[in-house]
Design a protein around this motif. Sequence first.
Motif, PDB file in Angstrom:
ATOM      1  N   GLY A   1       1.009  -1.184   0.091  1.00 28.39           N
ATOM      2  CA  GLY A   1      -0.012  -0.068  -0.056  1.00 28.39           C
ATOM      3  C   GLY A   1       0.812   1.333   0.031  1.00 28.39           C
ATOM      4  O   GLY A   1       0.404   2.199  -0.585  1.00 28.39           O
ATOM      5  N   LEU A   2       2.062   1.282   0.575  1.00 26.07           N
ATOM      6  CA  LEU A   2       2.992   2.281   0.903  1.00 26.07           C
ATOM      7  C   LEU A   2       3.595   2.759  -0.562  1.00 26.07           C
ATOM      8  O   LEU A   2       3.936   3.762  -1.102  1.00 26.07           O
ATOM      9  CB  LEU A   2       3.796   2.259   1.895  1.00 26.07           C
ATOM     10  CG  LEU A   2       3.792   2.540   3.087  1.00 26.07           C
ATOM     11  CD1 LEU A   2       4.685   2.058   4.120  1.00 26.07           C
ATOM     12  CD2 LEU A   2       3.373   3.922   3.275  1.00 26.07           C
ATOM     13  N   ILE A   3       3.715   1.499  -1.421  1.00 26.28           N
ATOM     14  CA  ILE A   3       4.408   1.550  -2.704  1.00 26.28           C
ATOM     15  C   ILE A   3       3.432   2.313  -3.682  1.00 26.28           C
ATOM     16  O   ILE A   3       3.712   3.393  -4.369  1.00 26.28           O
ATOM     17  CB  ILE A   3       4.840   0.372  -3.288  1.00 26.28           C
ATOM     18  CG1 ILE A   3       6.072  -0.178  -2.541  1.00 26.28           C
ATOM     19  CG2 ILE A   3       5.134   0.508  -4.934  1.00 26.28           C
ATOM     20  CD1 ILE A   3       6.600  -1.458  -2.989  1.00 26.28           C
ATOM     21  N   PHE A   4       2.042   1.868  -3.542  1.00 23.79           N
ATOM     22  CA  PHE A   4       1.089   2.556  -4.552  1.00 23.79           C
ATOM     23  C   PHE A   4       0.938   3.938  -4.133  1.00 23.79           C
ATOM     24  O   PHE A   4       0.723   5.020  -4.749  1.00 23.79           O
ATOM     25  CB  PHE A   4      -0.316   1.619  -4.456  1.00 23.79           C
ATOM     26  CG  PHE A   4      -0.089   0.594  -5.235  1.00 23.79           C
ATOM     27  CD1 PHE A   4       0.274   0.458  -6.580  1.00 23.79           C
ATOM     28  CD2 PHE A   4      -0.215  -0.723  -4.807  1.00 23.79           C
ATOM     29  CE1 PHE A   4       0.436  -0.550  -7.481  1.00 23.79           C
ATOM     30  CE2 PHE A   4      -0.317  -1.916  -5.425  1.00 23.79           C
ATOM     31  CZ  PHE A   4       0.191  -1.752  -6.803  1.00 23.79           C
ATOM     32  N   ALA A   5       0.699   4.197  -2.521  1.00 26.67           N
ATOM     33  CA  ALA A   5       0.532   5.546  -2.293  1.00 26.67           C
ATOM     34  C   ALA A   5       1.589   6.448  -2.714  1.00 26.67           C
ATOM     35  O   ALA A   5       1.507   7.696  -3.347  1.00 26.67           O
ATOM     36  CB  ALA A   5       0.400   5.712  -0.753  1.00 26.67           C
ATOM     37  N   GLY A   6       2.932   6.054  -2.523  1.00 26.18           N
ATOM     38  CA  GLY A   6       3.960   7.026  -3.006  1.00 26.18           C
ATOM     39  C   GLY A   6       3.958   7.245  -4.542  1.00 26.18           C
ATOM     40  O   GLY A   6       4.217   8.263  -5.099  1.00 26.18           O
ATOM     41  N   MET A   7       3.559   6.285  -5.203  1.00 25.45           N
ATOM     42  CA  MET A   7       3.580   6.419  -6.770  1.00 25.45           C
ATOM     43  C   MET A   7       2.414   7.369  -6.984  1.00 25.45           C
ATOM     44  O   MET A   7       2.521   8.265  -7.754  1.00 25.45           O
ATOM     45  CB  MET A   7       3.368   5.091  -7.461  1.00 25.45           C
ATOM     46  CG  MET A   7       4.415   4.085  -7.281  1.00 25.45           C
ATOM     47  SD  MET A   7       4.291   2.694  -7.994  1.00 25.45           S
ATOM     48  CE  MET A   7       4.005   2.706  -9.759  1.00 25.45           C
ATOM     49  N   ILE A   8       1.116   7.242  -6.521  1.00 24.99           N
ATOM     50  CA  ILE A   8       0.010   8.186  -6.657  1.00 24.99           C
ATOM     51  C   ILE A   8       0.598   9.609  -6.268  1.00 24.99           C
ATOM     52  O   ILE A   8       0.235  10.623  -7.078  1.00 24.99           O
ATOM     53  CB  ILE A   8      -1.022   7.731  -5.765  1.00 24.99           C
ATOM     54  CG1 ILE A   8      -1.676   6.364  -6.487  1.00 24.99           C
ATOM     55  CG2 ILE A   8      -2.366   8.733  -5.701  1.00 24.99           C
ATOM     56  CD1 ILE A   8      -2.761   5.653  -5.828  1.00 24.99           C
ATOM     57  N   ILE A   9       1.131   9.648  -5.043  1.00 25.77           N
ATOM     58  CA  ILE A   9       1.386  10.891  -4.557  1.00 25.77           C
ATOM     59  C   ILE A   9       2.373  11.683  -5.575  1.00 25.77           C
ATOM     60  O   ILE A   9       2.370  12.953  -5.892  1.00 25.77           O
ATOM     61  CB  ILE A   9       2.314  10.788  -3.111  1.00 25.77           C
ATOM     62  CG1 ILE A   9       1.169  10.604  -2.228  1.00 25.77           C
ATOM     63  CG2 ILE A   9       2.906  12.196  -2.962  1.00 25.77           C
ATOM     64  CD1 ILE A   9       1.854  10.346  -0.784  1.00 25.77           C
ATOM     65  N   MET A  10       3.252  10.985  -6.239  1.00 23.79           N
ATOM     66  CA  MET A  10       4.325  11.356  -7.309  1.00 23.79           C
ATOM     67  C   MET A  10       3.843  11.900  -8.090  1.00 23.79           C
ATOM     68  O   MET A  10       4.010  12.761  -8.981  1.00 23.79           O
ATOM     69  CB  MET A  10       5.523  10.294  -7.207  1.00 23.79           C
ATOM     70  CG  MET A  10       6.572  10.207  -6.129  1.00 23.79           C
ATOM     71  SD  MET A  10       7.462   9.010  -6.295  1.00 23.79           S
ATOM     72  CE  MET A  10       8.856   9.735  -6.973  1.00 23.79           C
ATOM     73  N   TYR A  11       2.722  10.900  -8.852  1.00 18.64           N
ATOM     74  CA  TYR A  11       1.906  11.229  -9.963  1.00 18.64           C
ATOM     75  C   TYR A  11       0.978  12.506  -9.814  1.00 18.64           C
ATOM     76  O   TYR A  11       1.029  13.192 -10.768  1.00 18.64           O
ATOM     77  CB  TYR A  11       1.053  10.092 -10.226  1.00 18.64           C
ATOM     78  CG  TYR A  11       0.255  10.060 -11.803  1.00 18.64           C
ATOM     79  CD1 TYR A  11       0.909   9.831 -12.827  1.00 18.64           C
ATOM     80  CD2 TYR A  11      -0.922  10.508 -11.755  1.00 18.64           C
ATOM     81  CE1 TYR A  11       0.368  10.018 -13.944  1.00 18.64           C
ATOM     82  CE2 TYR A  11      -1.660  10.428 -12.840  1.00 18.64           C
ATOM     83  CZ  TYR A  11      -0.824  10.187 -14.139  1.00 18.64           C
ATOM     84  OH  TYR A  11      -1.483  10.479 -15.405  1.00 18.64           O
ATOM     85  N   ILE A  12       0.479  12.762  -8.759  1.00 19.45           N
ATOM     86  CA  ILE A  12      -0.253  13.935  -8.294  1.00 19.45           C
ATOM     87  C   ILE A  12       0.726  15.049  -8.585  1.00 19.45           C
ATOM     88  O   ILE A  12       0.272  16.311  -8.987  1.00 19.45           O
ATOM     89  CB  ILE A  12      -1.005  13.871  -7.012  1.00 19.45           C
ATOM     90  CG1 ILE A  12      -2.175  13.023  -7.284  1.00 19.45           C
ATOM     91  CG2 ILE A  12      -1.516  15.252  -6.497  1.00 19.45           C
ATOM     92  CD1 ILE A  12      -2.569  12.510  -5.765  1.00 19.45           C
ATOM     93  N   GLY A  13       1.889  15.077  -8.007  1.00 18.20           N
ATOM     94  CA  GLY A  13       2.800  16.080  -8.283  1.00 18.20           C
ATOM     95  C   GLY A  13       3.147  16.524  -9.570  1.00 18.20           C
ATOM     96  O   GLY A  13       3.241  17.727  -9.973  1.00 18.20           O
TER      97      GLY A  13
END
Length: 123
Positions: free
Chosen positions: A18-30
């Motif tokens: 879940g942390l991997i996906f959350a990190g990728m989503i946060i970076m994508y939002i960036g």
Amino acid sequence: MGLKYSSKINKIRTVALGLIFAGMIIMYIGLYFRNIEWLLVTLMILGLIAIGLSTVIYLWIGMLSTKAIPIECPECGKPTKMLGRVDACMHCKQPLTFDRNLEGKEFDEKYNSKKYWKEQQDK
């Protein structure tokens, strides 16, 4: 209705994934905020921290998994690993225990707590 229990190792691995996906989503939002540099950099760093934390958790659970006791599940016959006094099979979610005093009792993860056993000794 199946049992709702889950192996401790699988629970921790799920958090790390879940942390991997959350990190990728946060970076994508960036990436949507390319024009606002400070927000882009902040979101990229937060995403990188989430992925780094996930890596640390995977390393930790891998080390913990080597210390887990490998057993064969009496229900499904597949090999599984057990942490603590009580745990669940990784495959069929069957509650497992090594403690003969806990056999037949309702499955509860509090049996793995040192605090619980200390309170039981004090009674």
